[in-house]
Design a protein around this motif. Structure first.
Motif, mmCIF file in Angstrom:
data_model
loop_
_atom_site.group_PDB
_atom_site.id
_atom_site.type_symbol
_atom_site.label_atom_id
_atom_site.label_comp_id
_atom_site.label_asym_id
_atom_site.label_seq_id
_atom_site.Cartn_x
_atom_site.Cartn_y
_atom_site.Cartn_z
ATOM 1 N N SER A 83 42.397 48.018 46.070
ATOM 2 C CA SER A 83 42.534 49.672 45.457
ATOM 3 C C SER A 83 43.458 50.494 45.532
ATOM 4 O O SER A 83 43.765 51.372 44.822
ATOM 5 C CB SER A 83 41.072 50.063 46.061
ATOM 6 O OG SER A 83 41.129 50.585 47.398
ATOM 7 N N PHE A 84 44.000 50.236 46.691
ATOM 8 C CA PHE A 84 45.586 50.841 46.787
ATOM 9 C C PHE A 84 46.557 50.910 45.561
ATOM 10 O O PHE A 84 47.299 51.820 45.394
ATOM 11 C CB PHE A 84 46.183 50.583 48.188
ATOM 12 C CG PHE A 84 45.602 51.263 49.517
ATOM 13 C CD1 PHE A 84 46.065 52.274 49.913
ATOM 14 C CD2 PHE A 84 44.479 50.616 49.826
ATOM 15 C CE1 PHE A 84 45.706 52.844 51.422
ATOM 16 C CE2 PHE A 84 43.810 51.156 51.022
ATOM 17 C CZ PHE A 84 44.435 52.257 51.756
ATOM 18 N N THR B 119 37.495 52.459 49.460
ATOM 19 C CA THR B 119 38.677 52.692 49.929
ATOM 20 C C THR B 119 39.511 53.259 48.887
ATOM 21 O O THR B 119 40.631 53.744 49.202
ATOM 22 C CB THR B 119 39.340 51.237 50.281
ATOM 23 O OG1 THR B 119 39.207 50.427 49.149
ATOM 24 C CG2 THR B 119 38.620 50.522 51.655
ATOM 25 N N LEU C 127 39.691 56.907 49.611
ATOM 26 C CA LEU C 127 40.559 57.260 50.906
ATOM 27 C C LEU C 127 41.946 57.104 50.529
ATOM 28 O O LEU C 127 42.653 57.863 50.804
ATOM 29 C CB LEU C 127 40.229 56.279 51.830
ATOM 30 C CG LEU C 127 38.731 56.422 52.326
ATOM 31 C CD1 LEU C 127 38.535 55.567 53.585
ATOM 32 C CD2 LEU C 127 38.589 58.007 52.983
ATOM 33 N N ALA C 128 42.333 56.005 49.628
ATOM 34 C CA ALA C 128 43.862 55.649 49.167
ATOM 35 C C ALA C 128 44.094 57.015 48.397
ATOM 36 O O ALA C 128 45.187 57.399 48.587
ATOM 37 C CB ALA C 128 43.785 54.431 48.756
ATOM 38 N N MET D 26 33.321 47.973 48.861
ATOM 39 C CA MET D 26 34.276 48.287 49.777
ATOM 40 C C MET D 26 35.500 48.843 49.106
ATOM 41 O O MET D 26 36.197 49.857 49.363
ATOM 42 C CB MET D 26 34.857 47.180 50.496
ATOM 43 C CG MET D 26 36.071 47.065 51.377
ATOM 44 S SD MET D 26 35.891 48.391 52.737
ATOM 45 C CE MET D 26 34.757 47.172 53.820
ATOM 46 N N GLY E 130 38.998 45.402 48.932
ATOM 47 C CA GLY E 130 39.256 46.857 49.288
ATOM 48 C C GLY E 130 40.536 47.164 49.501
ATOM 49 O O GLY E 130 41.006 48.251 48.963
ATOM 50 N N LEU E 131 41.732 46.457 50.026
ATOM 51 C CA LEU E 131 43.113 46.645 49.803
ATOM 52 C C LEU E 131 43.593 46.896 48.433
ATOM 53 O O LEU E 131 44.665 47.554 48.380
ATOM 54 C CB LEU E 131 43.844 45.783 50.889
ATOM 55 C CG LEU E 131 43.659 45.659 52.318
ATOM 56 C CD1 LEU E 131 44.337 44.693 53.110
ATOM 57 C CD2 LEU E 131 43.820 47.125 52.828
#
Length: 530
Positions: A446-447, A385, A388-389, A381, A443-444
């Motif tokens: 990774s931002f 992500t 995408l970030a 994940m 996943g979050l």
């Protein structure tokens, strides 16, 4: 016929002849008296100026004498010159590569090789997280001692980042990355022999892996800064870090399979040999800077140079072998913002990476292969992500969002999101639910790569390698405390949940600190803070 020029908060209004967009690049305008450039108060700085061609304003000049004509571009319509367009020359505006050109460019091939190197980096790192379970059972190690064995990697990782970052700034990413991969692959390959020799030999081999891997991320950051213009760096970092996370997936998923076929030390041999295969390609197909690449096209080289004219500069002190200004670097709060963020990132990363297989095995009583798979899903994940970030981050900047605000948005999502998700993890009763919460957290997370990690290039491009090394050293100390502390915490309280809640709270506090002190602008490190 009118055209509108959107004014962003980062414009410097004090010098009306050269309003500045995002830093020190001047945008010269013709017929300034005709423009009637107003002195706007702070609250009105996002208003638009109407440039009427009927009043004699026929063009704007961008950073030089080449005019950008306004009259006749879009008849009977308003033409919006955004903040990101204002930083470009006319050639740059018309020469933006499309997706097919971008994905087949030499700079993407370079970042793909960096992604593979980071995948090997994490695969060699994570294999011990799986092997520690049978090793602990066969040798009678307690959880606290298992934590000490796993932390041996971090002992080495603590030593090399600052020295490695300094070497990267001086000699370039190609050479330093090659030496790093060669050394950590050799140490990984020799781990079985070391484990059969003595405990101290095993600890030394894992520490050597840490020493060599300490240069990987500074090399990545250095090469991204040299190969990619500012509007593409988020995507480049997203691609590289996707490889970094996929290394976790590969290591966690393949290790149990390789152990079942080749014994407990099978993964160490396979991953070690893979590093030497990567090295052959790296040495023959890449260069530290675009100018020295044997296969880069003239158009791509000109594009990179043109876009980076004002975003990078050479630090003569490094060329002559000077010592990095550690005192001045540490005197600025933006430096501490990225150090604190990296420390929290490392704490969470290594706690999750090192303890999740044991967590699933202990709390949910799943076997080793299932525990490894449940632990691997979140890293898949994160790889997805992360790209995408990166795409979203570049898009925000191209549309005029300030770099500072963009970095803070990314960092907030990357820390506040995992903090909330980890609280949810403590409530999970089933392994599938726990894996879902963990996937959301990772996943979050990774931002944050598009927050503090890329921020290093922006606040100190000339010191990005050594500054990254300083951040990694601080992060490694935090990771050692987290990895070893988790084992003692569980032994004392008999539960993982309390330590996970502590990690969640630290995520939220670190996000607050970053948002207060971080900036996306270049920081003046030539003087110390008053």
């Amino acid at each position: 016929m009118c055209y509108s020029l959107s004014l962003q908060p980062s414009i410097d209004y004090r010098n009306r002849k050269t309003p500045k967009f995002h830093g020190d690049r001047a945008v010269l305008t013709s017929s300034l008296p005709t423009l009637r450039f107003p002195s706007l108060p702070e609250r009105d700085r996002r208003k638009k100026l109407l440039l009427c061609s009927g009043r004699g304003v026929g063009f704007l000049k961008f950073d030089g004498n080449t005019p950008v004509e306004l009259c006749g571009i879009i008849p009977r319509h308003r033409f919006r010159v955004s903040c990101s367009d204002a930083r470009r020359t006319p050639a740059e505006v018309t020469a933006q590569p499309d997706f097919s050109e971008f994905i087949t460019s030499e700079r993407v091939k370079v970042v793909a090789m960096l992604a593979l190197a980071l995948a090997l980096c994490n695969a060699d790192r994570v294999v011990m997280s799986v092997a520690i379970v049978p090793l602990s059972l066969s040798r009678g190690w307690s959880k606290s001692f298992s934590g000490i064995v796993q932390s041996s990697f971090l002992w080495g990782y603590l030593i090399s980042p600052i020295a490695g970052g300094t070497l990267v700034d001086r000699y370039g990413g190609k050479v330093v990355m090659a030496w790093g991969v060669a050394l950590w692959s050799l140490a990984t390959f020799l781990t079985p022999w070391a484990a059969d020799t003595s405990l101290w030999a095993l600890l030394a081999a894992r520490a050597m892996v840490g020493v060599a891997e300490g240069v990987a991320l500074p090399c990545m950051n250095n090469m991204v800064a040299r190969w990619f213009p500012p509007t593409e760096r988020s995507r480049a970092v997203g691609i590289a870090m996707a490889g970094f996370q996929l290394g976790n997936v590969v290591g966690l998923m393949l290790s149990p399979i390789l152990m079942s076929q080749g014994g407990i030390y099978g993964p160490f041999v396979i991953f070690g040999l893979s590093g030497f295969l990567w090295l052959l390609v790296w040495l023959s197909a890449t260069s530290s800077v675009p100018d020295r690449h044997p296969q880069i096209t003239k158009s791509e080289l000109e594009y990179i140079k043109q876009k980076q004219q004002t975003s990078t500069r050479v630090n003569k002190q490094y060329i002559t072998g000077g010592i990095p200004p550690f005192g001045r670097l540490l005197s600025k709060m933006p430096t501490w913002a990225v150090i604190v963020a990296n420390s929290m990132h490392s704490w969470g990363f290594f706690v999750i990476l090192s303890w999740m297989p044991i967590y699933f095995n202990t709390v949910y009583h799943v076997n080793l292969k299932q525990a490894a798979w449940f632990s691997a899903v979140p890293w898949s994940m994160m790889a997805f992500t992360g790209y995408l970030a990166g795409f979203w981050s570049d898009l925000l900047i191209r549309r005029g969002t300030s770099i500072t605000l963009t970095r803070k948005i990314m960092q907030s999502i990357g820390f506040i999101g995992p903090g909330i998700a980890l609280i949810g993890l403590t409530t999970a009763k089933q392994p599938l639910v726990a894996s879902a919460w963990l996937s959301l957290a990772v996943g979050l997370k990774s931002f944050s790569h598009l927050g503090f990690l890329i921020n290093l290039q922006e606040i100190a491009p000339e010191y990005s390698g050594v500054l990254h090394g300083m951040c990694l050293t601080a992060g490694t100390l935090a990771a050692i405390v987290g990895t070893v502390g988790a084992g003692f915490f569980v032994e004392l309280l008999g539960s993982f949940q309390g330590f996970i809640l502590l990690t969640a709270i630290l995520y939220l506090l670190s996000a607050l600190f970053y948002n207060i002190y971080a900036t996306g602008e270049r920081v003046d490190f030539d003087t110390t803070a008053a």
